[in-house]
Design a protein around this motif. Sequence first.
Motif, PDB file in Angstrom:
ATOM      1  N   LEU A 110       1.575   8.699  20.118  1.00 53.64           N
ATOM      2  CA  LEU A 110       0.620   7.646  20.456  1.00 53.64           C
ATOM      3  C   LEU A 110      -0.617   7.717  19.564  1.00 53.64           C
ATOM      4  O   LEU A 110      -1.163   6.685  19.157  1.00 53.64           O
ATOM      5  CB  LEU A 110       0.239   7.748  21.932  1.00 53.64           C
ATOM      6  N   VAL A 111      -1.070   8.919  19.251  1.00 55.35           N
ATOM      7  CA  VAL A 111      -2.200   9.077  18.328  1.00 55.35           C
ATOM      8  C   VAL A 111      -1.837   8.512  16.959  1.00 55.35           C
ATOM      9  O   VAL A 111      -2.620   7.774  16.333  1.00 55.35           O
ATOM     10  CB  VAL A 111      -2.611  10.555  18.211  1.00 55.35           C
ATOM     11  N   ASP A 112      -0.644   8.843  16.479  1.00 56.75           N
ATOM     12  CA  ASP A 112      -0.210   8.337  15.172  1.00 56.75           C
ATOM     13  C   ASP A 112      -0.129   6.816  15.167  1.00 56.75           C
ATOM     14  O   ASP A 112      -0.497   6.171  14.170  1.00 56.75           O
ATOM     15  CB  ASP A 112       1.145   8.939  14.798  1.00 56.75           C
ATOM     16  N   LYS A 113       0.362   6.232  16.267  1.00 60.62           N
ATOM     17  CA  LYS A 113       0.466   4.774  16.329  1.00 60.62           C
ATOM     18  C   LYS A 113      -0.916   4.138  16.279  1.00 60.62           C
ATOM     19  O   LYS A 113      -1.141   3.133  15.579  1.00 60.62           O
ATOM     20  CB  LYS A 113       1.189   4.344  17.600  1.00 60.62           C
ATOM     21  N   PHE A 114      -1.875   4.714  16.994  1.00 56.87           N
ATOM     22  CA  PHE A 114      -3.250   4.210  16.954  1.00 56.87           C
ATOM     23  C   PHE A 114      -3.811   4.305  15.540  1.00 56.87           C
ATOM     24  O   PHE A 114      -4.430   3.361  15.035  1.00 56.87           O
ATOM     25  CB  PHE A 114      -4.126   4.992  17.930  1.00 56.87           C
ATOM     26  N   LEU A 115      -3.610   5.427  14.872  1.00 54.01           N
ATOM     27  CA  LEU A 115      -4.143   5.606  13.524  1.00 54.01           C
ATOM     28  C   LEU A 115      -3.446   4.690  12.527  1.00 54.01           C
ATOM     29  O   LEU A 115      -4.085   4.174  11.601  1.00 54.01           O
ATOM     30  CB  LEU A 115      -4.020   7.067  13.106  1.00 54.01           C
ATOM     31  N   ASP A 116      -2.154   4.475  12.698  1.00 61.63           N
ATOM     32  CA  ASP A 116      -1.450   3.527  11.831  1.00 61.63           C
ATOM     33  C   ASP A 116      -2.030   2.118  11.980  1.00 61.63           C
ATOM     34  O   ASP A 116      -2.264   1.413  10.994  1.00 61.63           O
ATOM     35  CB  ASP A 116       0.034   3.492  12.175  1.00 61.63           C
ATOM     36  N   ILE A 303     -16.346   7.562  34.306  1.00 61.69           N
ATOM     37  CA  ILE A 303     -16.203   8.048  32.938  1.00 61.69           C
ATOM     38  C   ILE A 303     -15.416   7.044  32.105  1.00 61.69           C
ATOM     39  O   ILE A 303     -15.777   6.734  30.961  1.00 61.69           O
ATOM     40  CB  ILE A 303     -15.541   9.434  32.930  1.00 61.69           C
ATOM     41  N   LEU A 304     -14.334   6.516  32.674  1.00 64.32           N
ATOM     42  CA  LEU A 304     -13.598   5.463  31.979  1.00 64.32           C
ATOM     43  C   LEU A 304     -14.501   4.266  31.721  1.00 64.32           C
ATOM     44  O   LEU A 304     -14.474   3.666  30.637  1.00 64.32           O
ATOM     45  CB  LEU A 304     -12.375   5.034  32.785  1.00 64.32           C
ATOM     46  N   SER A 305     -15.309   3.916  32.715  1.00 68.79           N
ATOM     47  CA  SER A 305     -16.207   2.770  32.579  1.00 68.79           C
ATOM     48  C   SER A 305     -17.222   2.988  31.462  1.00 68.79           C
ATOM     49  O   SER A 305     -17.582   2.052  30.740  1.00 68.79           O
ATOM     50  CB  SER A 305     -16.929   2.502  33.902  1.00 68.79           C
ATOM     51  N   PHE A 306     -17.692   4.231  31.308  1.00 66.32           N
ATOM     52  CA  PHE A 306     -18.642   4.538  30.237  1.00 66.32           C
ATOM     53  C   PHE A 306     -18.061   4.140  28.889  1.00 66.32           C
ATOM     54  O   PHE A 306     -18.731   3.522  28.050  1.00 66.32           O
ATOM     55  CB  PHE A 306     -18.981   6.026  30.254  1.00 66.32           C
ATOM     56  N   PHE A 307     -16.806   4.477  28.670  1.00 67.26           N
ATOM     57  CA  PHE A 307     -16.193   4.186  27.376  1.00 67.26           C
ATOM     58  C   PHE A 307     -15.752   2.728  27.262  1.00 67.26           C
ATOM     59  O   PHE A 307     -15.888   2.116  26.199  1.00 67.26           O
ATOM     60  CB  PHE A 307     -15.018   5.129  27.125  1.00 67.26           C
ATOM     61  N   THR A 308     -15.241   2.152  28.342  1.00 61.99           N
ATOM     62  CA  THR A 308     -14.800   0.760  28.248  1.00 61.99           C
ATOM     63  C   THR A 308     -15.978  -0.193  28.068  1.00 61.99           C
ATOM     64  O   THR A 308     -15.822  -1.277  27.494  1.00 61.99           O
ATOM     65  CB  THR A 308     -13.991   0.355  29.483  1.00 61.99           C
ATOM     66  N   THR A 309     -17.157   0.181  28.558  1.00 63.59           N
ATOM     67  CA  THR A 309     -18.333  -0.665  28.376  1.00 63.59           C
ATOM     68  C   THR A 309     -19.087  -0.330  27.088  1.00 63.59           C
ATOM     69  O   THR A 309     -19.730  -1.203  26.503  1.00 63.59           O
ATOM     70  CB  THR A 309     -19.288  -0.534  29.571  1.00 63.59           C
ATOM     71  N   THR A 310     -19.010   0.910  26.641  1.00 57.93           N
ATOM     72  CA  THR A 310     -19.711   1.318  25.421  1.00 57.93           C
ATOM     73  C   THR A 310     -18.993   0.823  24.173  1.00 57.93           C
ATOM     74  O   THR A 310     -19.627   0.323  23.234  1.00 57.93           O
ATOM     75  CB  THR A 310     -19.848   2.848  25.364  1.00 57.93           C
ATOM     76  N   ILE A 311     -17.678   0.967  24.158  1.00 63.90           N
ATOM     77  CA  ILE A 311     -16.898   0.614  22.966  1.00 63.90           C
ATOM     78  C   ILE A 311     -16.650  -0.886  22.948  1.00 63.90           C
ATOM     79  O   ILE A 311     -16.028  -1.442  23.859  1.00 63.90           O
ATOM     80  CB  ILE A 311     -15.566   1.378  22.930  1.00 63.90           C
ATOM     81  N   GLN A 312     -17.120  -1.544  21.898  1.00 60.04           N
ATOM     82  CA  GLN A 312     -16.981  -2.988  21.764  1.00 60.04           C
ATOM     83  C   GLN A 312     -15.813  -3.377  20.862  1.00 60.04           C
ATOM     84  O   GLN A 312     -15.490  -4.556  20.743  1.00 60.04           O
ATOM     85  CB  GLN A 312     -18.279  -3.580  21.216  1.00 60.04           C
ATOM     86  N   SER A 313     -15.199  -2.415  20.223  1.00 63.69           N
ATOM     87  CA  SER A 313     -14.067  -2.652  19.335  1.00 63.69           C
ATOM     88  C   SER A 313     -12.759  -2.388  20.077  1.00 63.69           C
ATOM     89  O   SER A 313     -12.763  -1.995  21.249  1.00 63.69           O
ATOM     90  CB  SER A 313     -14.181  -1.741  18.107  1.00 63.69           C
ATOM     91  N   PRO A 314     -11.614  -2.563  19.414  1.00 63.31           N
ATOM     92  CA  PRO A 314     -10.338  -2.240  20.050  1.00 63.31           C
ATOM     93  C   PRO A 314     -10.341  -0.823  20.614  1.00 63.31           C
ATOM     94  O   PRO A 314     -10.874   0.107  19.984  1.00 63.31           O
ATOM     95  CB  PRO A 314      -9.332  -2.399  18.906  1.00 63.31           C
ATOM     96  N   LEU A 315      -9.748  -0.673  21.776  1.00 64.58           N
ATOM     97  CA  LEU A 315      -9.830   0.595  22.505  1.00 64.58           C
ATOM     98  C   LEU A 315      -8.458   0.953  23.067  1.00 64.58           C
ATOM     99  O   LEU A 315      -7.760   0.106  23.618  1.00 64.58           O
ATOM    100  CB  LEU A 315     -10.845   0.473  23.648  1.00 64.58           C
ATOM    101  N   GLY A 316      -8.086   2.220  22.918  1.00 69.04           N
ATOM    102  CA  GLY A 316      -6.860   2.733  23.509  1.00 69.04           C
ATOM    103  C   GLY A 316      -7.175   3.958  24.352  1.00 69.04           C
ATOM    104  O   GLY A 316      -8.218   4.594  24.201  1.00 69.04           O
ATOM    105  N   ILE A 317      -6.258   4.296  25.242  1.00 68.87           N
ATOM    106  CA  ILE A 317      -6.444   5.475  26.085  1.00 68.87           C
ATOM    107  C   ILE A 317      -5.096   6.106  26.371  1.00 68.87           C
ATOM    108  O   ILE A 317      -4.088   5.410  26.521  1.00 68.87           O
ATOM    109  CB  ILE A 317      -7.167   5.122  27.406  1.00 68.87           C
ATOM    110  N   VAL A 318      -5.058   7.443  26.410  1.00 75.48           N
ATOM    111  CA  VAL A 318      -3.861   8.200  26.754  1.00 75.48           C
ATOM    112  C   VAL A 318      -4.246   9.222  27.816  1.00 75.48           C
ATOM    113  O   VAL A 318      -5.181  10.006  27.609  1.00 75.48           O
ATOM    114  CB  VAL A 318      -3.263   8.917  25.526  1.00 75.48           C
TER     115      VAL A 318
END
Length: 428
Positions: A110-116, A303-318
Amino acid sequence: MSGTAPSIPNLLTLRGRIGGGGVTRGRYRGVIHRGGRGHGPGAPSASAAHDATIQGTDTDAAVSRLSAVQVGYLDDPYAELFAQSGPGAARRLPIINRGTYARTTAIDKLVDKFLDDTESSSDGRQIVSLGAGTDTRSLRLFSPSASTSRKRVIYHEIDFPVMCEKKQRIVRGAPQLRSILSDPESVEELSQHGGGNSWHSKAVADQHQGSELWVHGLDLRAIAAAQQPQQPLPPGVPVGSRGLHASPSTIGSTRQQEEQTEETTQPQQKEPLTLTSLNPNLPTLIISECCLCYLPPSAASSILSFFTTTIQSPLGIVIYEPIKPDDAFGKMMVSNLAARDIKMPTLEVYKEAHDQARRLREAGFGGEKGGGAKSKTIEQIWEGWMNQAEKERVDALEGLDEVEEWKLLAAHYIVVWGWRGEGVDLGI
């Protein structure tokens, strides 16, 4: 901040056996989750001891990782730097080695797919690992011998300050890592939130130009508190009123736990919390391996909300966590944890695969911003993501007589992932 707890049957460090035809209570001894990573419920009088217990499990996790490497499941030349064990002491049972391999391989995929997907991002992309402990993924990613060139990756790790100091000491004292990272430099940040021992290094290899490692010494509960400055919850306020999404069948079972732990586990912070070099405009991937499950569900949601509201670009989570607490095996897991005075509050809310997927959808993955949420158990990952040649290679490493035991254990752990925004598609 970290998140690994002792005495739970776990894919990483199982040392016992399952009795024929069922789970035998007490046969799993010394079993520990991956982690060492900062947080967990407990009253203030016991919180320091509880946090120390969680931090200590990182050593066991490192030894389990080394076991899988030594037998040949994984290729990780840096595992031995973080495993404090003598010759031969690291060997785990085949069932645990296979679980370590399957989980690590799945998250790497999943990390590789995100980086690709984000390779063309001119300003770079970032990964945030919650409760990273002595995890070696960043070192493998930035290694000169890495199979794929990855430029402009900003890798963040968040953990207890004491864990970050430990990792800095190991990285600084290992000459072989100078071909991967520059000498760590201490960073002053987060002191008003109880943080400390943060540090920063740059990737050295040409093929990883512009990549950096930022290690933030911070109890994750401080992030939850920054999102919820009005804590604690008043008595009687229903679970779900602050971002905790509980199904009707779980509200009753978790309300009392929330009321008992919310006030005592979340530091009171009102100042804005900022992680140095975390860029809200970069595509971002969040990783939580058995970390958020040791927090009250509302804190984990915050904690999830901190990142989902802070990050304005495409976002993934595992996210990697146990599931199914209500069958015989799951009840034994919970009982073993309780015997060590450790709870996994989110396990009572996100009991099944569909609960975990719902959790991410309600956090914004797969909603109006697009994307999706998916999950697979470790058993499904082994069956579906490993091709036949790879299965044969792994089978040849050491015998696995406990096939039914493996299936039972692997069915109780899940990798759930989500994504949103244009340019990132983790729908694999």
